[in-house]
Design an enzyme around this catalytic site. Structure first.
Site, mmCIF file in Angstrom:
data_model
loop_
_atom_site.group_PDB
_atom_site.id
_atom_site.type_symbol
_atom_site.label_atom_id
_atom_site.label_comp_id
_atom_site.label_asym_id
_atom_site.label_seq_id
_atom_site.Cartn_x
_atom_site.Cartn_y
_atom_site.Cartn_z
ATOM 1 N N LYS A 189 0.881 -1.183 0.000
ATOM 2 C CA LYS A 189 0.000 0.000 0.000
ATOM 3 C C LYS A 189 0.910 1.222 0.000
ATOM 4 O O LYS A 189 1.450 1.615 1.018
ATOM 5 C CB LYS A 189 -0.873 -0.023 1.266
ATOM 6 C CG LYS A 189 -2.224 0.663 1.142
ATOM 7 C CD LYS A 189 -2.185 2.131 0.801
ATOM 8 C CE LYS A 189 -1.920 3.041 1.983
ATOM 9 N NZ LYS A 189 -1.738 4.454 1.575
ATOM 10 N N GLU A 264 9.972 2.003 10.566
ATOM 11 C CA GLU A 264 10.989 3.033 10.313
ATOM 12 C C GLU A 264 10.259 4.369 10.345
ATOM 13 O O GLU A 264 9.476 4.686 9.437
ATOM 14 C CB GLU A 264 11.639 2.824 8.940
ATOM 15 C CG GLU A 264 12.552 1.608 8.914
ATOM 16 C CD GLU A 264 13.255 1.430 7.578
ATOM 17 O OE1 GLU A 264 13.757 0.332 7.344
ATOM 18 O OE2 GLU A 264 13.272 2.385 6.775
ATOM 19 N N CYS A 298 14.123 10.989 6.130
ATOM 20 C CA CYS A 298 14.086 10.635 7.555
ATOM 21 C C CYS A 298 15.450 10.775 8.205
ATOM 22 O O CYS A 298 15.561 11.093 9.381
ATOM 23 C CB CYS A 298 13.585 9.208 7.714
ATOM 24 S SG CYS A 298 14.598 8.032 6.815
ATOM 25 N N GLU A 395 9.750 17.143 14.263
ATOM 26 C CA GLU A 395 10.178 16.859 12.894
ATOM 27 C C GLU A 395 9.404 17.757 11.926
ATOM 28 O O GLU A 395 8.180 17.719 11.876
ATOM 29 C CB GLU A 395 9.918 15.387 12.559
ATOM 30 C CG GLU A 395 10.457 15.010 11.194
ATOM 31 C CD GLU A 395 10.096 13.588 10.771
ATOM 32 O OE1 GLU A 395 8.933 13.187 10.929
ATOM 33 O OE2 GLU A 395 11.002 12.887 10.276
HETATM 34 P P1 NAD Z 1 2.512 8.802 7.088
HETATM 35 O O1 NAD Z 1 2.727 8.075 8.364
HETATM 36 O O2 NAD Z 1 1.516 9.894 7.038
HETATM 37 O O3 NAD Z 1 2.088 7.794 5.924
HETATM 38 C C1 NAD Z 1 2.885 6.692 5.577
HETATM 39 C C2 NAD Z 1 1.988 5.601 4.995
HETATM 40 O O4 NAD Z 1 1.115 5.143 6.018
HETATM 41 C C3 NAD Z 1 1.107 6.066 3.838
HETATM 42 O O5 NAD Z 1 1.046 5.037 2.871
HETATM 43 C C4 NAD Z 1 -0.247 6.246 4.499
HETATM 44 O O6 NAD Z 1 -1.334 6.097 3.631
HETATM 45 C C5 NAD Z 1 -0.221 5.123 5.525
HETATM 46 N N1 NAD Z 1 -1.123 5.299 6.674
HETATM 47 C C6 NAD Z 1 -1.547 6.443 7.236
HETATM 48 N N2 NAD Z 1 -2.378 6.170 8.271
HETATM 49 C C7 NAD Z 1 -2.473 4.818 8.353
HETATM 50 C C8 NAD Z 1 -3.180 3.927 9.213
HETATM 51 N N3 NAD Z 1 -3.954 4.370 10.214
HETATM 52 N N4 NAD Z 1 -3.043 2.599 9.020
HETATM 53 C C9 NAD Z 1 -2.252 2.119 8.028
HETATM 54 N N5 NAD Z 1 -1.580 2.922 7.170
HETATM 55 C C10 NAD Z 1 -1.680 4.252 7.340
HETATM 56 O O7 NAD Z 1 3.959 9.308 6.641
HETATM 57 P P2 NAD Z 1 4.324 10.245 5.403
HETATM 58 O O8 NAD Z 1 3.887 11.630 5.730
HETATM 59 O O9 NAD Z 1 3.854 9.588 4.158
HETATM 60 O O10 NAD Z 1 5.919 10.138 5.415
HETATM 61 C C11 NAD Z 1 6.755 10.990 6.131
HETATM 62 C C12 NAD Z 1 7.229 10.344 7.420
HETATM 63 O O11 NAD Z 1 7.923 9.113 7.138
HETATM 64 C C13 NAD Z 1 8.222 11.177 8.184
HETATM 65 O O12 NAD Z 1 7.906 11.165 9.549
HETATM 66 C C14 NAD Z 1 9.551 10.488 7.945
HETATM 67 O O13 NAD Z 1 10.531 10.718 8.922
HETATM 68 C C15 NAD Z 1 9.135 9.063 7.894
HETATM 69 N N6 NAD Z 1 10.138 8.240 7.212
HETATM 70 C C16 NAD Z 1 10.955 7.433 7.963
HETATM 71 C C17 NAD Z 1 11.952 6.679 7.352
HETATM 72 C C18 NAD Z 1 12.878 5.805 8.170
HETATM 73 O O14 NAD Z 1 13.600 5.011 7.570
HETATM 74 N N7 NAD Z 1 12.928 5.930 9.476
HETATM 75 C C19 NAD Z 1 12.116 6.747 5.971
HETATM 76 C C20 NAD Z 1 11.272 7.592 5.234
HETATM 77 C C21 NAD Z 1 10.280 8.327 5.880
#
Ligand code: NAD
Length: 501
Positions: A189, A264, A298, A395
């Site tokens: 997804k 992550e 990230c 962040e």
């Molecule tokens: P997000 O958490 O909003 O969304 C990530 C994914 O989760 C999307 O596909 C979204 O549709 C899904 N999602 C949202 N709510 C959900 C739920 N209740 N149940 C299941 N899935 C759900 O994150 P974002 O805004 O897309 O990405 C940015 C974030 O990702 C930042 O905080 C960044 O630091 C983090 N990130 C971390 C790493 C790492 O390796 N630590 C790498 C890349 C990004």
């Protein structure tokens, strides 16, 4: 030499079929429409890129059934055959790397100079885990006086992979390649803001001969398809990359089905610059690690901790360089920072500019919007921040650097560790024992000394505290996607315990 006009013409060619037919889900090797459509729009000018099939709980159910049906045969396939298929996927990625990079830039706003490499890193991920596939099931022999214990590893089953919108192609391959190498089947997804390259990856896998149902793609919203995936009883584990808050929701959602989770999550990573460092190299690294990839990264070093004695001079040089960074069209090869992914994210970053000013930090560079159509912002630098300010704690996830000063090692460590997150840390010093002391006490999953974030795929990748649970990379990935079984064989006629004799 390529220019923007050529890039746009090539992009137009690749997007034509998505414009005409929309972006469909791929389940059991078949295109599947959703109950409805949602839109993906370009952050460059907010124009419509394509309609995307909206997956729901029913779509996830269909995809989970396909993944469950495909699992026994895929898990039983000899590792050498999985290896061959994964290498063919890498070949397919390399062959379509330009298309992937063009689509990724247009969908996410990330600059071409980084995305053209990110597509190829996706192929590297597949090759790396392809080569590990034949040994994925290997175990240990642990003899005791009476028994020979043999451990073996087995793929856990169908897994869910949920990815974010920053560098979505590279991150998807980072999760999907080890899952497939381990013998798991996958329901992916992707993020609703950047669905284009997940579709390309699914097609490439299919064309490379991955059997139907081994990788299934379901587009949709987090609270819809994402939530349903985390709650589905046939999905044995969830590999998630995204915000810390979402990770905590997923843990709750997966509780009833005892989901194994790998997270992550977010970061507020410090880069510590001591007075004895090679300051020219440190300056390059500080700038690169927060302003590359739009700061939507990230592992970005979003907090600069600089020693008092060198702070004035270091800041002056930093400001000069930040003001020279080129903000522009993501497909222009000269661009260093493109637009932020989406209006809501642009508004979040802009809000933090206002918060920093209200908190009394000095806005030393950037912070202003560029142009009127897309979501462009000048790279932002706040100096003279205090550790308790929100811009030093939360962040922002944009081209936004907060600089703080420290007097000595203890103060540097207290500031560095004084946040909820613990993903990466960067240390700049030419004093070896100081580097050892600091890295030992820094609360982070990954630390680079006198370097920027340079990945080495066999090493563990992941964070501590609110930055994540678990590690990826090398065998750590297999630990997550596999179950370990122990079988004890009696070595002889050891004395049996007897009841009821
Ligand atoms: P997000 O958490 O909003 O969304 C990530 C994914 O989760 C999307 O596909 C979204 O549709 C899904 N999602 C949202 N709510 C959900 C739920 N209740 N149940 C299941 N899935 C759900 O994150 P974002 O805004 O897309 O990405 C940015 C974030 O990702 C930042 O905080 C960044 O630091 C983090 N990130 C971390 C790493 C790492 O390796 N630590 C790498 C890349 C990004």
């Amino acid at each position: 030499m390529t220019d923007l006009a050529t890039q746009l013409a090539r992009l137009d060619y690749h997007l034509a079929r998505f414009r005409d037919h929309g972006i469909l889900n791929l389940i059991g090797g078949q295109d599947v429409a959703g109950s409805d459509w949602f839109e993906t729009r370009s952050p460059v000018d907010d124009s419509l890129i394509a309609r995307v099939a909206l997956g729901t709980a029913e779509t996830v159910d269909q995809a989970a059934a396909a993944a469950r049906a495909a699992f026994p045969a895929w898990a039983a396939l000899p590792g050498a055959q999985r290896k061959a298929i994964l290498h063919r996927i890498a070949d397919g990625i390399e062959a379509r790397a330009e298309e992937i990079a063009l689509c990724e830039c247009w969908d996410t706003g990330q600059a071409w100079r980084f995305m053209s490499k990110a597509a190829l890193r996706g192929a590297e991920n597949f090759r790396f885990f392809a080569d590990l596939a034949p040994g994925a099931r290997d175990g240990q022999s642990l003899p005791s006086p009476d028994h020979l214990n043999i451990t073996s590893r087995h793929p856990i089953g169908p897994v869910g992979v949920i990815t974010p919108w920053n560098t979505p192609f590279m991150l998807s391959t980072w999760k999907i390649a080890p899952a497939l190498a381990a013998g798991c089947t996958v329901v992916h997804k992707p993020a609703e803001f950047s669905p284009l390259t997940a579709r390309l990856l699914a097609e490439i896998c299919h064309e490379a001969g991955l059997p139907p149902g081994v990788l299934n793609l379901v587009n949709g919203m987090g609270e819809g398809a994402g939530k349903a995936l985390t709650e589905h009883p046939d999905i044995k584990a969830i590999a998630f990359v995204g915000e810390s808050r979402t990770g905590s929701q997923i843990m709750k959602q997966g509780a009833d089905t005892l989901k194994r989770v790998h997270f992550e999550l977010g970061g507020k990573n410090p880069v510590l610059v001591f007075e004895d460092a090679d300051l020219d190299r440190a300056l390059d690294a500080v700038i690169f690690m927060i302003y590359s990839l739009n700061g939507e990264r990230c592992t970005s070093s979003s907090r600069l901790l600089v020693q008092d004695s060198i702070a004035e001079d270091f800041h002056a040089r930093l400001i000069q360089r930040v003001n020279q960074i080129k903000v522009g069209h993501p497909l222009d090869p000269a661009t260093e920072i493109g637009p932020l992914i989406h209006q809501t994210h642009f508004e979040k970053v802009a809000r933090y500019v206002a918060i920093g000013q209200a908190e009394g930090a000095t806005l030393a560079a950037g912070g202003n919007r560029v142009g009127e159509n897309g979501w462009f912002i000048r790279p932002t630098l706040f100096t003279d921040a205090r550790p308790d300010m929100r811009i030093a704690q939360e962040e922002v996830f944009g081209p936004f650097l907060t600089s703080l000063r420290f007097r000595d090692e203890d103060e540097a460590l207290a500031i560095a560790n004084g946040v909820a997150y613990g993903l990466t840390g960067y240390v700049w010093t030419n004093d070896l024992t100081r580097a050892l002391r600091i890295s030992d006490r820094l609360e982070a999953g990954m630390i680079w000394v006198n370097s920027e974030n340079v990945r080495h795929l066999p090493t563990p990748f992941g964070g501590v505290k609110a930055s994540g649970i678990g590690r990826d990379g090398g065998d750590w990935s297999f630990e997550f996607y596999m179950e370990t079984k122990n079988t004890a064989f009696a070595l002889g006629q050891h004395k049996m315990q007897r009841l009821g004799v």
